[in-house]
Write an enzyme that holds these catalytic residues in place. Structure first.
Site, PDB file in Angstrom:
ATOM      1  N   ARG A  30       0.256  -6.854 -15.212  1.00 17.30           N
ATOM      2  CA  ARG A  30       1.585  -7.167 -14.678  1.00 17.30           C
ATOM      3  C   ARG A  30       1.569  -7.332 -13.155  1.00 17.30           C
ATOM      4  NH1 ARG A  30       3.567  -3.321 -16.882  1.00 17.30           N
ATOM      5  NH2 ARG A  30       4.401  -4.287 -18.764  1.00 17.30           N
ATOM      6  N   ILE A  31       0.989  -6.377 -12.449  1.00 15.28           N
ATOM      7  CA  ILE A  31       0.989  -6.448 -10.982  1.00 15.28           C
ATOM      8  C   ILE A  31       0.076  -7.561 -10.504  1.00 15.28           C
ATOM      9  CG2 ILE A  31       0.448  -5.211  -8.857  1.00 15.28           C
ATOM     10  CD1 ILE A  31       1.228  -2.623 -10.288  1.00 15.28           C
ATOM     11  N   ASP A  75     -10.512 -10.027 -15.648  1.00 18.89           N
ATOM     12  CA  ASP A  75      -9.947  -8.964 -16.479  1.00 18.89           C
ATOM     13  C   ASP A  75     -10.439  -9.186 -17.900  1.00 18.89           C
ATOM     14  OD1 ASP A  75      -8.318  -7.220 -18.038  1.00 18.89           O
ATOM     15  OD2 ASP A  75      -6.850  -7.192 -16.423  1.00 18.89           O
ATOM     16  N   ALA A 115      -4.127   0.191  -5.971  1.00 20.17           N
ATOM     17  CA  ALA A 115      -4.143   0.668  -7.361  1.00 20.17           C
ATOM     18  C   ALA A 115      -4.350   2.177  -7.396  1.00 20.17           C
ATOM     19  CB  ALA A 115      -5.219  -0.067  -8.153  1.00 20.17           C
ATOM     20  N   ASP A 140      -3.803   1.266   0.358  1.00 20.28           N
ATOM     21  CA  ASP A 140      -2.564   2.029   0.172  1.00 20.28           C
ATOM     22  C   ASP A 140      -2.838   3.318  -0.587  1.00 20.28           C
ATOM     23  OD1 ASP A 140       0.306   2.405   0.344  1.00 20.28           O
ATOM     24  OD2 ASP A 140       0.391   1.935  -1.797  1.00 20.28           O
ATOM     25  N   GLU A 197      -5.636  12.474  -1.946  1.00 19.92           N
ATOM     26  CA  GLU A 197      -4.339  12.262  -1.302  1.00 19.92           C
ATOM     27  C   GLU A 197      -3.583  13.576  -1.159  1.00 19.92           C
ATOM     28  OE1 GLU A 197      -2.141   9.216  -3.357  1.00 19.92           O
ATOM     29  OE2 GLU A 197      -3.666   7.690  -2.984  1.00 19.92           O
ATOM     30  N   HIS A 253       0.206   5.423   0.309  1.00 22.38           N
ATOM     31  CA  HIS A 253       0.543   5.248  -1.108  1.00 22.38           C
ATOM     32  C   HIS A 253       2.038   4.935  -1.279  1.00 22.38           C
ATOM     33  CE1 HIS A 253      -0.769   6.540  -5.431  1.00 22.38           C
ATOM     34  NE2 HIS A 253       0.016   5.474  -5.455  1.00 22.38           N
ATOM     35  N   GLY A 313       3.170   1.793  -2.220  1.00 25.31           N
ATOM     36  CA  GLY A 313       3.355   0.560  -2.978  1.00 25.31           C
ATOM     37  C   GLY A 313       4.603   0.549  -3.831  1.00 25.31           C
ATOM     38  N   ALA A 314       4.883   1.658  -4.497  1.00 24.14           N
ATOM     39  CA  ALA A 314       6.040   1.733  -5.393  1.00 24.14           C
ATOM     40  C   ALA A 314       7.303   2.198  -4.681  1.00 24.14           C
ATOM     41  CB  ALA A 314       5.729   2.687  -6.544  1.00 24.14           C
TER      42      ALA A 314
END
Length: 306
Positions: A150-151, A170, A230, A255, A260, A278, A280-281
């Site tokens: 999806r991304i 993929d 990712a 990211d 972390e 981090h 991204g979302a």
């Protein structure tokens, strides 16, 4: 003890409503606290992001647990096998933050191409060094996307709008999906050799742990950029540092990190590195969608619904 345990800073309209209608223990720092075991043992539901590790041991010590909700796309911090064996529903939000991640990747690409962070910092310090910050265009360059879910496909759509050539790898995506998204399906080796920029969008699995190491970086162009939004563990960071120092690749934008939050190290000192925490979302829109989905799922499970 609370019916629902929230172990990280998960907020939004849906969470506010959930706390008004259910017995919720909101413990945004509990993921690193020894109290987690005792509090989870009494809970019927737990809502986490990516810091809380829901292990087999925790699950086995939580006899009342009915649902584990992950406010995000990945499930690598949850032992889904143990949850299934215990009859616990695991819910997550695989699509709700995809657009935000894809947009961040484009921002990182542009930042690498035009050296936006460096130019801003220099100008902020009183400089006006136009020649130093002569950049590159994305148009005409080849973007290699590793992981075309999806991304990856959302990144492809946006990169095409910038005039980039798209190649992707993929093993789990049908061939027609690549052509439909305007990308050419290639082997991993061909992607590394031909890409001007490589962007990673695979989940963290045993097969993707340290997917990018010394051999992979050595196979890339010395002018290539490497982007990871990712999972940090997909990259051997020591090998990445060496590749950047030796000139095997030109630059990177990360990211995510293998630990972390990370300790300050060589990556933080290098001029050809862009680091973000981090995020991204983390757009307002994505978080509202994510929180609404997982809170709704928790309510349904606790209410005896599907």
């Amino acid at each position: 003890m609370a019916e629902i345990l929230v172990t990280e800073n998960i907020t939004g309209g849906a969470m506010t409503r959930l706390r008004e209608t259910h017995d919720v223990a909101f413990e945004p720092d509990l993921w690193s606290n020894t109290e987690l075991v005792s509090k989870l043992a009494e809970a019927r539901a737990v809502i986490v992001r990516n810091q809380t590790q829901i292990t087999r041991e925790l699950i086995e010590q939580s006899p009342r647990l009915e649902v584990i909700a992950r406010a995000g796309a990945g499930l690598d911090n949850i032992d889904t096998t143990a949850a299934a064996e215990a009859g616990i529903v695991v819910t997550y939000a695989p699509a709700e933050n995809s657009l935000s991640v894809a947009e961040l990747v484009m921002g990182l690409l542009l930042s690498l191409a035009r050296r936006i962070p460096d130019a801003w910092q220099d100008t902020r310090n009183g400089g006006w060094d136009r020649k130093t910050f002569t950049g590159l265009e994305l148009s005409g360059r080849t973007l290699g996307i590793v992981g075309f879910g999806r991304i990856g496909r959302l990144v492809a759509e946006r990169a095409i709008a910038f005039g980039m050539r798209l190649i992707a790898h993929d093993e789990f995506i049908p061939p027609e999906a690549f052509a439909k998204a305007g990308a050419q399906s290639v082997s991993f080796e061909k992607l590394l050799a031909e890409s001007d920029a490589v962007s990673v969008h695979v989940p963290l699995l045993d097969s993707t742990q340290s997917l990018f190491g010394a051999r992979q970086f050595a196979a890339m162009k010395p002018t290539a950029w490497f982007i990871n939004a990712a999972r940090g563990e997909i990259v051997d960071e020591a090998a990445l540092v060496e590749a950047l120092q030796s000139g095997e690749i030109a630059a990177t934008a990360l990211d995510v990190r293998d630990t972390e939050p990370p300790s300050r190290g060589l990556l933080e000192e290098m001029d050809n590195v862009i680091l973000t925490p981090h995020i991204g979302a983390f757009t307002q829109e994505a978080q509202e969608r994510v929180v609404a989905l997982v809170c709704g799922d928790v309510e349904r499970v606790l209410g005896g619904e599907s």
